[in-house]
Design a protein around this motif. Structure first.
Motif, mmCIF file in Angstrom:
data_model
loop_
_atom_site.group_PDB
_atom_site.id
_atom_site.type_symbol
_atom_site.label_atom_id
_atom_site.label_comp_id
_atom_site.label_asym_id
_atom_site.label_seq_id
_atom_site.Cartn_x
_atom_site.Cartn_y
_atom_site.Cartn_z
ATOM 1 N N UNK A 124 0.862 -1.375 0.004
ATOM 2 C CA UNK A 124 -0.304 0.280 0.034
ATOM 3 C C UNK A 124 1.116 1.299 -0.034
ATOM 4 N N UNK A 125 0.413 2.516 -0.198
ATOM 5 C CA UNK A 125 0.717 3.419 -0.076
ATOM 6 C C UNK A 125 1.139 4.542 1.393
ATOM 7 N N UNK A 126 1.393 4.584 1.503
ATOM 8 C CA UNK A 126 1.235 5.656 2.416
ATOM 9 C C UNK A 126 1.135 7.497 2.280
ATOM 10 N N UNK A 127 0.389 8.269 3.497
ATOM 11 C CA UNK A 127 -0.500 9.897 2.509
ATOM 12 C C UNK A 127 0.483 10.265 1.914
ATOM 13 N N UNK A 128 1.977 9.728 2.311
ATOM 14 C CA UNK A 128 2.422 11.139 0.782
ATOM 15 C C UNK A 128 2.828 10.330 -0.654
ATOM 16 N N UNK A 129 2.660 9.020 -0.658
ATOM 17 C CA UNK A 129 2.958 8.352 -2.372
ATOM 18 C C UNK A 129 4.301 7.252 -1.615
ATOM 19 N N UNK A 130 4.516 7.046 -0.630
ATOM 20 C CA UNK A 130 5.547 6.093 -0.488
ATOM 21 C C UNK A 130 5.292 5.086 0.027
ATOM 22 N N UNK A 131 5.324 3.985 -0.843
ATOM 23 C CA UNK A 131 5.475 2.449 -0.784
ATOM 24 C C UNK A 131 5.776 1.888 0.320
ATOM 25 N N UNK A 132 5.142 0.860 1.154
ATOM 26 C CA UNK A 132 4.655 0.212 2.462
ATOM 27 C C UNK A 132 3.815 -0.716 2.287
ATOM 28 N N UNK A 133 4.201 -1.560 3.179
ATOM 29 C CA UNK A 133 3.886 -3.338 2.662
ATOM 30 C C UNK A 133 3.881 -3.864 4.274
ATOM 31 N N UNK A 134 2.516 -4.629 4.452
ATOM 32 C CA UNK A 134 2.654 -5.407 5.539
ATOM 33 C C UNK A 134 3.113 -6.912 5.475
ATOM 34 N N UNK A 135 4.353 -7.081 6.433
ATOM 35 C CA UNK A 135 4.722 -8.394 6.269
ATOM 36 C C UNK A 135 4.265 -9.689 7.312
ATOM 37 N N UNK A 136 3.974 -10.768 6.416
ATOM 38 C CA UNK A 136 4.140 -11.940 7.592
ATOM 39 C C UNK A 136 4.491 -13.122 7.109
ATOM 40 N N UNK A 137 5.414 -13.705 8.430
ATOM 41 C CA UNK A 137 6.651 -14.653 7.979
ATOM 42 C C UNK A 137 5.552 -15.975 8.034
ATOM 43 N N UNK A 138 6.078 -16.701 7.626
ATOM 44 C CA UNK A 138 5.642 -18.514 7.218
ATOM 45 C C UNK A 138 4.956 -18.470 8.146
ATOM 46 N N UNK A 139 3.568 -19.231 7.951
ATOM 47 C CA UNK A 139 3.469 -20.536 9.207
ATOM 48 C C UNK A 139 4.484 -21.099 9.818
ATOM 49 N N UNK A 140 4.371 -21.963 10.860
ATOM 50 C CA UNK A 140 5.868 -23.182 10.935
ATOM 51 C C UNK A 140 4.860 -24.702 10.878
#
Length: 118
Positions: free
Chosen positions: A102-118
């Motif tokens: 997704x983008x922040x309010x200023x147009x920078x790239x952000x991501x949510x990350x979830x590690x793999x389940x074991x």
């Protein structure tokens, strides 16, 4: 030799808007606030919001800030969508984890990350 991350700097056009996004929408703790520089805590990593220089007015390219939610990726995706965040594309499933961009309010790239389940 680098031995860790000191601060991640994110260029912003509107400091108040960026502080609202990072502080209220993402839920990060604002450590200090100023007109040209503000700082937030992201679980021990400092994120600096730096007023964009006049010579760098484009908001494309650059670093990507990746955040790991407290709960599941899905729960945070729903919470942020309800807060008005628009995600880019589908959640990407990779061998090393899942990512939602997704983008922040200023147009920078952000991501949510979830590690793999074991």
């Amino acid at each position: 030799m680098a031995n860790g991350i000191a601060t991640v700097w994110m260029p912003v056009d509107d400091m108040a808007r960026a502080l609202k996004f990072y502080g209220e929408t993402l839920g990060l703790t604002v450590k200090n606030e100023g007109e040209d520089w503000s700082e937030l805590d992201a679980n021990g990593v400092s994120i600096g919001l730096n007023a964009r220089e006049d010579t760098h007015t484009e908001s494309g390219g650059g670093a990507i800030l990746t955040l790991q939610p407290d709960g599941t990726l899905y729960d945070e995706l729903v919470r942020l969508t309800d807060a008005g965040v628009t995600f880019v594309g589908e959640v990407a499933d990779r061998p090393w984890g899942r990512v939602a961009s997704f983008k922040d309010s200023e147009g920078n790239d952000l991501q949510l990350y979830e590690p793999p389940s074991e």
